[in-house]
Design a protein around this motif. Sequence first.
Motif, PDB file in Angstrom:
ATOM      1  N   VAL A  29       0.838  -1.205   0.000  1.00 26.81           N
ATOM      2  CA  VAL A  29       0.000   0.000   0.000  1.00 26.81           C
ATOM      3  C   VAL A  29       0.870   1.251   0.000  1.00 26.81           C
ATOM      4  CG1 VAL A  29      -1.666   1.354   1.321  1.00 26.81           C
ATOM      5  CG2 VAL A  29      -1.945  -1.127   1.137  1.00 26.81           C
ATOM      6  N   THR A  30       1.854   1.293   0.909  1.00 29.35           N
ATOM      7  CA  THR A  30       2.688   2.495   1.021  1.00 29.35           C
ATOM      8  C   THR A  30       3.534   2.706  -0.233  1.00 29.35           C
ATOM      9  OG1 THR A  30       4.426   1.254   2.188  1.00 29.35           O
ATOM     10  CG2 THR A  30       2.757   2.362   3.529  1.00 29.35           C
ATOM     11  N   LYS A  31       4.040   1.615  -0.796  1.00 29.44           N
ATOM     12  CA  LYS A  31       4.851   1.752  -2.014  1.00 29.44           C
ATOM     13  C   LYS A  31       4.000   2.230  -3.187  1.00 29.44           C
ATOM     14  CE  LYS A  31       8.862  -1.235  -1.320  1.00 29.44           C
ATOM     15  NZ  LYS A  31       9.688  -2.319  -1.904  1.00 29.44           N
ATOM     16  N   MET A  32       2.782   1.746  -3.259  1.00 28.35           N
ATOM     17  CA  MET A  32       1.892   2.181  -4.326  1.00 28.35           C
ATOM     18  C   MET A  32       1.610   3.679  -4.226  1.00 28.35           C
ATOM     19  SD  MET A  32      -1.980   0.900  -5.239  1.00 28.35           S
ATOM     20  CE  MET A  32      -1.464  -0.553  -6.132  1.00 28.35           C
TER      21      MET A  32
ATOM     22  N   THR B 145      -9.488  -1.075  -3.509  1.00 29.79           N
ATOM     23  CA  THR B 145      -9.898  -0.623  -2.180  1.00 29.79           C
ATOM     24  C   THR B 145      -9.530   0.844  -1.950  1.00 29.79           C
ATOM     25  OG1 THR B 145      -9.612  -2.859  -1.303  1.00 29.79           O
ATOM     26  CG2 THR B 145      -9.664  -1.050   0.298  1.00 29.79           C
ATOM     27  N   LEU B 146      -8.337   1.240  -2.392  1.00 33.21           N
ATOM     28  CA  LEU B 146      -7.896   2.620  -2.201  1.00 33.21           C
ATOM     29  C   LEU B 146      -8.767   3.599  -2.991  1.00 33.21           C
ATOM     30  CD1 LEU B 146      -3.995   2.197  -2.279  1.00 33.21           C
ATOM     31  CD2 LEU B 146      -5.433   2.703  -0.293  1.00 33.21           C
ATOM     32  N   VAL B 147      -9.229   3.168  -4.157  1.00 34.37           N
ATOM     33  CA  VAL B 147     -10.156   4.006  -4.933  1.00 34.37           C
ATOM     34  C   VAL B 147     -11.490   4.120  -4.206  1.00 34.37           C
ATOM     35  CG1 VAL B 147     -11.500   4.153  -7.065  1.00 34.37           C
ATOM     36  CG2 VAL B 147      -9.070   3.563  -7.162  1.00 34.37           C
ATOM     37  N   GLU B 148     -11.997   2.988  -3.720  1.00 35.63           N
ATOM     38  CA  GLU B 148     -13.285   2.985  -3.004  1.00 35.63           C
ATOM     39  C   GLU B 148     -13.243   3.887  -1.767  1.00 35.63           C
ATOM     40  OE1 GLU B 148     -16.317   1.382  -3.575  1.00 35.63           O
ATOM     41  OE2 GLU B 148     -15.477   1.125  -5.589  1.00 35.63           O
ATOM     42  N   GLU B 149     -12.090   3.936  -1.109  1.00 27.96           N
ATOM     43  CA  GLU B 149     -11.958   4.719   0.134  1.00 27.96           C
ATOM     44  C   GLU B 149     -11.544   6.168  -0.120  1.00 27.96           C
ATOM     45  OE1 GLU B 149     -12.675   3.727   3.297  1.00 27.96           O
ATOM     46  OE2 GLU B 149     -13.503   1.945   2.317  1.00 27.96           O
ATOM     47  N   GLY B 150     -11.312   6.520  -1.379  1.00 26.08           N
ATOM     48  CA  GLY B 150     -10.991   7.904  -1.705  1.00 26.08           C
ATOM     49  C   GLY B 150      -9.520   8.265  -1.635  1.00 26.08           C
ATOM     50  N   PHE B 151      -8.652   7.271  -1.410  1.00 21.18           N
ATOM     51  CA  PHE B 151      -7.216   7.549  -1.346  1.00 21.18           C
ATOM     52  C   PHE B 151      -6.591   7.626  -2.742  1.00 21.18           C
ATOM     53  CE2 PHE B 151      -8.178   5.756   2.802  1.00 21.18           C
ATOM     54  CZ  PHE B 151      -7.510   6.629   3.653  1.00 21.18           C
ATOM     55  N   LEU B 152      -7.248   7.020  -3.719  1.00 19.35           N
ATOM     56  CA  LEU B 152      -6.807   7.109  -5.104  1.00 19.35           C
ATOM     57  C   LEU B 152      -7.989   7.472  -5.993  1.00 19.35           C
ATOM     58  CD1 LEU B 152      -4.494   3.969  -5.621  1.00 19.35           C
ATOM     59  CD2 LEU B 152      -3.769   6.338  -5.276  1.00 19.35           C
TER      60      LEU B 152
ATOM     61  N   PHE C 267      -4.099   5.786 -12.340  1.00 18.57           N
ATOM     62  CA  PHE C 267      -4.429   6.105 -10.958  1.00 18.57           C
ATOM     63  C   PHE C 267      -3.697   7.383 -10.556  1.00 18.57           C
ATOM     64  CE2 PHE C 267      -5.043   1.548 -11.288  1.00 18.57           C
ATOM     65  CZ  PHE C 267      -6.193   1.313 -10.553  1.00 18.57           C
ATOM     66  N   THR C 268      -4.384   8.254  -9.837  1.00 20.51           N
ATOM     67  CA  THR C 268      -3.768   9.453  -9.247  1.00 20.51           C
ATOM     68  C   THR C 268      -4.177   9.529  -7.782  1.00 20.51           C
ATOM     69  OG1 THR C 268      -5.659  10.789  -9.968  1.00 20.51           O
ATOM     70  CG2 THR C 268      -3.697  10.778 -11.401  1.00 20.51           C
ATOM     71  N   LEU C 269      -3.496  10.391  -7.028  1.00 22.83           N
ATOM     72  CA  LEU C 269      -3.805  10.536  -5.602  1.00 22.83           C
ATOM     73  C   LEU C 269      -5.198  11.108  -5.400  1.00 22.83           C
ATOM     74  CD1 LEU C 269      -0.441  11.946  -4.176  1.00 22.83           C
ATOM     75  CD2 LEU C 269      -1.189   9.568  -4.342  1.00 22.83           C
ATOM     76  N   GLY C 270      -5.877  10.615  -4.353  1.00 27.75           N
ATOM     77  CA  GLY C 270      -7.240  11.025  -4.079  1.00 27.75           C
ATOM     78  C   GLY C 270      -7.363  12.116  -3.029  1.00 27.75           C
ATOM     79  N   LEU C 271      -8.567  12.650  -2.915  1.00 28.74           N
ATOM     80  CA  LEU C 271      -8.845  13.761  -2.014  1.00 28.74           C
ATOM     81  C   LEU C 271      -8.637  13.388  -0.552  1.00 28.74           C
ATOM     82  CD1 LEU C 271      -9.848  16.692  -1.899  1.00 28.74           C
ATOM     83  CD2 LEU C 271     -12.185  15.786  -1.750  1.00 28.74           C
ATOM     84  N   GLU C 272      -8.856  12.129  -0.223  1.00 26.12           N
ATOM     85  CA  GLU C 272      -8.714  11.704   1.177  1.00 26.12           C
ATOM     86  C   GLU C 272      -7.287  11.940   1.674  1.00 26.12           C
ATOM     87  OE1 GLU C 272     -10.208  10.450   4.771  1.00 26.12           O
ATOM     88  OE2 GLU C 272     -11.303  10.788   2.907  1.00 26.12           O
ATOM     89  N   LEU C 273      -6.286  11.740   0.812  1.00 28.64           N
ATOM     90  CA  LEU C 273      -4.896  11.982   1.197  1.00 28.64           C
ATOM     91  C   LEU C 273      -4.657  13.464   1.448  1.00 28.64           C
ATOM     92  CD1 LEU C 273      -3.008   9.595  -1.253  1.00 28.64           C
ATOM     93  CD2 LEU C 273      -3.220   9.336   1.219  1.00 28.64           C
ATOM     94  N   PHE C 274      -5.263  14.320   0.626  1.00 32.18           N
ATOM     95  CA  PHE C 274      -5.142  15.761   0.816  1.00 32.18           C
ATOM     96  C   PHE C 274      -5.704  16.176   2.175  1.00 32.18           C
ATOM     97  CE2 PHE C 274      -7.171  19.950   0.473  1.00 32.18           C
ATOM     98  CZ  PHE C 274      -6.059  20.739   0.188  1.00 32.18           C
ATOM     99  N   GLU C 275      -6.855  15.632   2.528  1.00 31.79           N
ATOM    100  CA  GLU C 275      -7.485  15.984   3.798  1.00 31.79           C
ATOM    101  C   GLU C 275      -6.643  15.517   4.980  1.00 31.79           C
ATOM    102  OE1 GLU C 275     -11.412  14.388   3.621  1.00 31.79           O
ATOM    103  OE2 GLU C 275     -12.126  15.875   2.175  1.00 31.79           O
ATOM    104  N   ILE C 276      -6.086  14.310   4.870  1.00 29.35           N
ATOM    105  CA  ILE C 276      -5.232  13.802   5.947  1.00 29.35           C
ATOM    106  C   ILE C 276      -3.965  14.653   6.063  1.00 29.35           C
ATOM    107  CG2 ILE C 276      -3.768  11.866   6.650  1.00 29.35           C
ATOM    108  CD1 ILE C 276      -5.897   9.996   5.500  1.00 29.35           C
ATOM    109  N   GLY C 277      -3.396  15.028   4.908  1.00 28.74           N
ATOM    110  CA  GLY C 277      -2.208  15.873   4.922  1.00 28.74           C
ATOM    111  C   GLY C 277      -2.464  17.208   5.601  1.00 28.74           C
ATOM    112  N   ASN C 278      -3.626  17.806   5.344  1.00 25.60           N
ATOM    113  CA  ASN C 278      -3.959  19.074   5.981  1.00 25.60           C
ATOM    114  C   ASN C 278      -4.116  18.916   7.487  1.00 25.60           C
ATOM    115  OD1 ASN C 278      -3.855  20.840   3.863  1.00 25.60           O
ATOM    116  ND2 ASN C 278      -6.021  20.689   3.351  1.00 25.60           N
ATOM    117  N   LYS C 279      -4.686  17.812   7.912  1.00 22.51           N
ATOM    118  CA  LYS C 279      -4.829  17.568   9.347  1.00 22.51           C
ATOM    119  C   LYS C 279      -3.459  17.439  10.009  1.00 22.51           C
ATOM    120  CE  LYS C 279      -9.342  15.362   8.909  1.00 22.51           C
ATOM    121  NZ  LYS C 279     -10.100  14.078   8.947  1.00 22.51           N
TER     122      LYS C 279
END
Length: 260
Positions: free
Chosen positions: A13-16, A49-56, A65-77
């Motif tokens: 997951v992390t490498k992807m 799974t990562l697409v379904e959860e919004g991470f991709l 595949f590109t980075l999803g909005l969920e990663l942006f929100e976590i990064g801001n937190k």
Amino acid sequence: MPDKAQHMPTLRVTKMLKTISDSPHGLTLTEITELNNMPKSSLFPIAHTLVEEGFLNYDAATARFTLGLELFEIGNKFLNQFDIMEYIKQQMDSIVSICNETCHFAVLSGGDVLYIHKVDSHEPIRMYSSVGKRLPAYGTGLGKALLCTHSLPELQKLYPDGLKPLTENTITDIRCLEEQLKTIRQNGVAFEKEESNLHVQCIAVPLLKDGKPLAALSVAIPVFRATGEHLDLIEKLLVGTRKNIEQVLSTMDFPLESLI
């Protein structure tokens, strides 16, 4: 945390995520598997799974595949709870723990260096300095790092009365200072030997954000301890630390006052 064997599914997951983050236009699953030398059959359910959860995000038209909005929100937190000055202090502690010389952090205030934080060496003979102290920037390694993007007209405006010596070694020719700053811009490292304090020399690096020095870090060394090997170590420590701090600074939006 105990040193245990890495969990392979988590590692995938992390490498992807890291691999996709390095590709602004995204990657296909085949490209991801080739870059990480992992089986497509293992990565397919992870990607789904990562697409379904919004991470991709997945673009069906390009199969990328590109980075999803969920990663942006976590990064801001993360950034909201991140204390940049505490991070810088930790980095300074690490430098001193390795080279055992005094480390300074400063910003430019007018034509002066303003010392914001320091971590002292444990050596009985070391540079004396104090937080809140000011020195003309042109006579210090820290100051030269902070001035490194200044043009000659900007320097002349900053020092209308010229450069006054702090010691017999201080540069007083503003054009010589300009030439030194050009070298610092190219190499990313500033040097000063007994220009602000006799028997002390300094290596400094600017901390850049959007191409401009936001602050600077330095290590001060008594001249008698400044062997070639010791100076090489200090320069490597400062350059590595600069990269760490600049990487964090590049993701943050804040006024200079937040560092003081």
